[in-house]
Design a protein around this motif. Structure first.
Motif, PDB file in Angstrom:
ATOM      1  N   VAL A  34       0.833  -1.208   0.000  1.00 42.16           N
ATOM      2  CA  VAL A  34       0.000   0.000   0.000  1.00 42.16           C
ATOM      3  C   VAL A  34       0.866   1.255   0.000  1.00 42.16           C
ATOM      4  CG1 VAL A  34      -1.563   1.399   1.429  1.00 42.16           C
ATOM      5  CG2 VAL A  34      -2.030  -1.029   1.044  1.00 42.16           C
ATOM      6  N   THR A  57      -4.290  -1.689   8.123  1.00 37.64           N
ATOM      7  CA  THR A  57      -3.626  -0.453   7.718  1.00 37.64           C
ATOM      8  C   THR A  57      -3.739   0.608   8.803  1.00 37.64           C
ATOM      9  OG1 THR A  57      -4.041  -0.901   5.374  1.00 37.64           O
ATOM     10  CG2 THR A  57      -3.593   1.386   5.985  1.00 37.64           C
ATOM     11  N   LEU A 212      -9.649  -0.255  -1.029  1.00 35.61           N
ATOM     12  CA  LEU A 212      -8.746  -1.396  -0.895  1.00 35.61           C
ATOM     13  C   LEU A 212      -9.448  -2.681  -1.297  1.00 35.61           C
ATOM     14  CD1 LEU A 212      -7.089  -0.790   2.609  1.00 35.61           C
ATOM     15  CD2 LEU A 212      -6.152  -0.234   0.371  1.00 35.61           C
ATOM     16  N   ARG A 216      -4.605  -4.278  -1.310  1.00 38.20           N
ATOM     17  CA  ARG A 216      -4.016  -3.354  -2.287  1.00 38.20           C
ATOM     18  C   ARG A 216      -4.964  -2.202  -2.585  1.00 38.20           C
ATOM     19  NH1 ARG A 216      -1.679  -7.656  -6.832  1.00 38.20           N
ATOM     20  NH2 ARG A 216      -0.348  -8.856  -5.390  1.00 38.20           N
ATOM     21  N   VAL A 217      -4.392  -1.075  -2.941  1.00 38.97           N
ATOM     22  CA  VAL A 217      -5.200   0.069  -3.358  1.00 38.97           C
ATOM     23  C   VAL A 217      -5.625  -0.142  -4.806  1.00 38.97           C
ATOM     24  CG1 VAL A 217      -5.231   2.564  -3.782  1.00 38.97           C
ATOM     25  CG2 VAL A 217      -4.022   1.654  -1.786  1.00 38.97           C
TER      26      VAL A 217
END
Length: 307
Positions: A34, A57, A212, A216-217
């Motif tokens: 990320v 996160t 997300l 992952r973005v």
């Protein structure tokens, strides 16, 4: 905005700067590379299905968990240093508050951890719970408990607020009051990062959405930019007796939703779909054609990988 491009406004002076963040639990990669940067004054919504990596996160941003790799800075400092210095306030789902202490004691004890806290009364007023200051925490409703957590997050007078599902257990009226208080906070130029399952909240209150999927973005931009990643339009109509399988065969239709007499058609070609709908179902009425919303983008961008 492309899925991997960071906003140019945060090239320097970022409140939050994350690069190459990774965190695994056993064989599960919770966060997988990320990159995230947030500029001063931004209100950013962190979205994603369960298991997307939102809470992990946030835990890493607050120094509650260590990444396997990557770099995290808040105001140019380590997360722990930024929190200790009172620059960051957090409202999390986890972490218990004893039932037998009062609301005022919760805020007073939290404020004692920071160098320049607000007064207890000021924090309670900002969170809208001054009227229950003397009540024991265990006797509060779910929505009131969330507001007390908000007061505890505010008491350090932080420049960054990090909120994990802040309006869970609040009714519609309480959510509206919460976001009214949040608007007052952000008008002072403070920065907010919030994770939520209420997509309408992100659509209404966020300057920017970070989506997300599987750690992952997959999208990062304004609400309008993220919505644009889900191409096409939606045709909605009341069509009693409409058959979903037949609707799915109409030209330009990519997905069908039927709820009683109300049908909703996601379309790659809404004009062709609308013409065919009216021919096939001349009794259809209350017809609406609209652009895809944030919820449509959310579904489209998180539909793969089993999410």
């Amino acid at each position: 905005m492309t899925r991997s491009t960071l906003p140019p406004a945060v090239a320097t002076g970022a409140v939050v700067s994350v690069r190459g963040l990774r965190r695994s639990y056993g064989g599960v990669r919770a966060v997988d590379g990320v990159d995230l940067a947030i500029a001063p004054g931004e209100v950013v919504a962190l979205l994603g299905p369960n298991g997307a990596g939102k809470s992990t996160t946030i835990d890493i941003l607050l120094g509650l968990s260590r990444p396997d790799s990557g770099d995290v800075r808040l105001f140019g400092r380590t997360p722990r240093r930024a929190v200790v210095d009172g620059l960051v306030g957090a409202m999390l789902q986890s972490g218990g508050i004893p039932d037998d202490i009062t609301v005022a004691e919760v805020v007073r004890l939290t404020g004692a951890l920071f160098p320049k806290p607000l007064t207890v009364l000021e924090a309670l007023l900002r969170a809208g719970v001054a009227d229950v200051a003397g009540r024991r925490y265990g006797r509060l409703s779910g929505g009131q408990k969330q507001r007390v957590r908000f007061a505890a997050a505010l008491v350090s007078d932080p420049d960054l607020l990090v909120l994990d599902e802040p309006t869970v257990a609040m009714d519609v009226h309480a959510r509206r009051e919460f976001w009214a208080a949040m608007r007052g906070y952000t008008r002072t130029g403070r920065t907010v990062l919030f994770a939520t399952h209420y997509l309408a909240e992100a659509e209404e209150y966020a300057d920017r959405v970070v989506l997300l999927r599987a750690g992952r973005v997959v999208a990062d931009g304004s609400v309008a930019q993220v919505r644009a990643l889900a191409s096409g339009r939606v045709v909605a109509a009341t069509a009693p007796g409409a058959d979903p399988s037949t609707l799915g065969q109409l030209p330009g239709v990519t997905r069908v939703h039927v709820d009683g007499p109300r049908v909703r058609l996601e379309c790659s070609d809404s004009d062709a779909a609308l013409r065919a709908l009216v021919v096939g179902y001349p009794q259809a009425h209350d017809i609406e054609v609209s652009a895809q919303g944030l919820e449509d983008a959310f579904v489209a961008l998180t539909a793969s990988e089993g999410e």
